[in-house]
Design an enzyme around this catalytic site. Structure first.
Site, short mmCIF file in Angstrom:
data_model
loop_
_atom_site.label_atom_id
_atom_site.label_comp_id
_atom_site.label_asym_id
_atom_site.label_seq_id
_atom_site.Cartn_x
_atom_site.Cartn_y
_atom_site.Cartn_z
NE ARG A 172 1.00 26.94 -9.87
CZ ARG A 172 0.82 26.56 -8.24
NH1 ARG A 172 0.80 26.52 -7.41
NH2 ARG A 172 1.53 25.48 -9.49
NE ARG A 176 12.71 33.62 -11.99
CZ ARG A 176 12.46 32.33 -12.43
NH1 ARG A 176 12.71 32.13 -13.24
NH2 ARG A 176 12.46 32.05 -11.27
NE ARG A 249 -12.08 22.48 -16.14
CZ ARG A 249 -12.43 21.58 -17.23
NH1 ARG A 249 -14.04 21.73 -16.81
NH2 ARG A 249 -11.87 22.00 -17.83
NE ARG A 280 0.81 19.66 -16.69
CZ ARG A 280 0.58 20.51 -15.80
NH1 ARG A 280 1.47 21.63 -15.45
NH2 ARG A 280 -0.22 19.53 -14.47
CD GLU A 301 -1.61 17.12 -16.69
OE1 GLU A 301 -0.73 16.72 -16.80
OE2 GLU A 301 -2.26 18.11 -16.19
CE1 TYR A 349 -3.00 24.19 -8.07
CE2 TYR A 349 -3.98 26.46 -9.23
CZ TYR A 349 -3.40 25.56 -9.40
OH TYR A 349 -2.15 25.82 -10.99
CG ASP A 351 2.24 24.27 -4.73
OD1 ASP A 351 1.74 23.80 -5.91
OD2 ASP A 351 2.44 25.63 -4.66
N1 UDP Z 1 -0.26 29.34 -17.22
C1 UDP Z 1 -0.21 29.31 -18.82
N2 UDP Z 1 -0.03 29.37 -19.68
C2 UDP Z 1 1.38 28.10 -19.33
C3 UDP Z 1 1.12 27.86 -17.89
C4 UDP Z 1 0.44 27.99 -16.94
O1 UDP Z 1 -1.70 30.43 -18.94
O2 UDP Z 1 1.38 27.88 -20.12
C5 UDP Z 1 -1.89 29.37 -16.58
C6 UDP Z 1 -2.77 28.55 -16.07
O3 UDP Z 1 -4.00 29.80 -15.63
C7 UDP Z 1 -2.70 27.97 -15.20
C8 UDP Z 1 -1.47 28.44 -13.69
O4 UDP Z 1 -1.25 29.09 -14.43
O5 UDP Z 1 -4.05 27.36 -14.40
C9 UDP Z 1 -0.89 27.94 -13.23
O6 UDP Z 1 -0.34 26.64 -13.75
P1 UDP Z 1 0.48 25.56 -13.01
O7 UDP Z 1 1.69 25.44 -13.84
O8 UDP Z 1 1.28 26.03 -12.66
O9 UDP Z 1 -0.15 25.55 -12.48
P2 UDP Z 1 -0.56 23.53 -12.21
O10 UDP Z 1 -1.68 22.72 -13.23
O11 UDP Z 1 0.97 23.18 -12.40
O12 UDP Z 1 -0.98 23.20 -10.42
#
Ligand code: UDP
Length: 367
Positions: A172, A176, A249, A280, A301, A349, A351
């Site tokens: 996802r 770019r 999780r 984060r 988090e 999972y 959105d």
């Molecule tokens: N991911 C990562 N580093 C980052 C952000 C995301 O490696 O800084 C990876 C990680 O495996 C994560 C996946 O990308 O589970 C999807 O991240 P996203 O932020 O889209 O997931 P959300 O927690 O927002 O659903």
């Protein structure tokens, strides 16, 4: 004769969407939820003039005109664009992976230079599909970005080696060769200006909702009230964990207020280092650009191991859980009166827009 056409168990995105479709068709439904609020994990709460995403950040995005039109009936969306940054070894990088990231990582200034750098260190899959998250990442962005921005974050988030996770989790994230920090490629993106809770109130307008009631504790009596039941809770819970628990999780949220207007300058700051326990920090006011509050609310988090008293967040996409889910799915298909939908009942999972899409499809097929 039943009192209601549908009993909808759960006032989250699937339940509220389904309820709206039922009501729009002039049918009668009752929505119940064991929590004392509507909106499921999208729930937001006003604090100091700031909408706080109580169960983690929810940024709405989609490509579908029908879904976008649907949500805009219930909320005015702002034009928030998700542009997270990530801190790794004391340095700041842009997400998703784009020219700003490559520039900060390697000093490259053009797409050609970035491409050369990536090509020199990326994993060559020789035409085959990536078998896991690590292969997916290494084959797209190479070793440096994988080691600094992906490996640590992913291991904290899922508590698994990225080699043991499916590639789909990270697919996802766009890569770019442009100076474009927008996390999503979708045509539409934004956050309800007055928060998600107000949006859900509007979705459920004119519909009977009862909160703080436990369907599973008294399911026979509830079932008698309606022609059909829409169940959006945990599917393993519905079947009394007959095949064991499905794993999630969980997340621990540490929320605090700072007496300053702007603490970290961005809504989402990720932490890539594996020795920092949290993934984060969210600064909620930045989800509504222009927010005038003189204070700011932050949430740290931290991923946590699953146990049944915790709130389920991310379904774990591994084989053991997928196999267990398919056994529950089989039982669900034989439940005549009950339809299962949403993240917890479909163990997906999802959105938000995908949940709405799933509710649209379910309603079309049975409504
Ligand atoms: N991911 C990562 N580093 C980052 C952000 C995301 O490696 O800084 C990876 C990680 O495996 C994560 C996946 O990308 O589970 C999807 O991240 P996203 O932020 O889209 O997931 P959300 O927690 O927002 O659903």
């Amino acid at each position: 004769m039943c009192e209601y056409d549908y009993l909808i168990v759960g006032a989250g995105m699937f339940g509220a969407t389904f309820a709206r479709l039922v009501a729009d068709d002039g049918k009668k439904c009752l929505v119940i939820d064991k929590r004392d609020h509507i909106a499921g994990n999208c729930y937001t709460e006003g604090r100091d003039g700031i909408q706080v995403h109580v169960y983690g950040p929810h940024i709405f995005h989609c490509n579908d005109d029908e879904i976008w039109k649907f949500v805009n009936r219930f909320a005015r969306f702002n034009n928030f664009r998700n542009q997270p940054i990530s801190i790794s070894e004391g340095k700041i990088y842009s997400l998703p992976f784009n020219m700003y990231t490559f520039n900060h990582m390697w000093g490259v200034k053009t797409p050609q230079e970035a491409l050369e750098k990536i090509t020199s260190q990326k994993l060559d899959l020789e035409g085959r599909e990536p078998q896991n998250l690590e292969e997916q990442a290494l084959s797209q962005v190479g070793t440096d970005i994988y080691e600094k921005l992906i490996r640590g974050y992913t291991t904290k988030q899922w508590k698994r080696d990225p080699k043991d996770l499916p590639a789909s989790i990270i697919k996802r994230l766009p890569v770019r060769l442009t100076w474009d920090n927008n996390y999503f490629n979708d045509k539409y993106q934004g956050i309800p200006e007055d928060g998600y809770t107000v949006m859900f109130q509007n979705m459920l307008k004119g519909i009977e909702v009862r909160l703080g009631v436990d369907y599973l504790a008294n399911r026979k009596a509830w079932d008698e009230k309606a022609r059909a039941v829409i169940f959006t809770g945990k599917i393993d819970d519905y079947f009394d964990y007959r095949f064991g628990e499905l794993e999630y999780r969980a997340l621990d949220f540490d929320t605090w207020i700072e007496d300053t207007e702007n603490y970290q300058g961005n809504a989402v700051v990720n932490y890539g280092d594996s020795d920092v326990p949290w993934t984060r920090i969210i600064e909620h006011k930045h989800f509504t650009p222009g927010n005038k509050s003189t204070r700011t609310v932050l949430t740290k988090e931290t991923p946590a191991n699953w146990s049944s008293e915790k709130v389920p967040y991310y379904p774990v996409s591994d084989k053991a859980n997928a196999d267990r889910y398919s056994k529950y799915r089989e039982l669900a298909e034989n439940e005549e009166k009950v339809v299962f939908g949403g993240r917890l009942a479909e163990y997906k999972y999802y959105d938000m827009h995908q949940v709405i899409d799933s509710a649209f499809k379910k309603y079309k097929s049975i409504g």
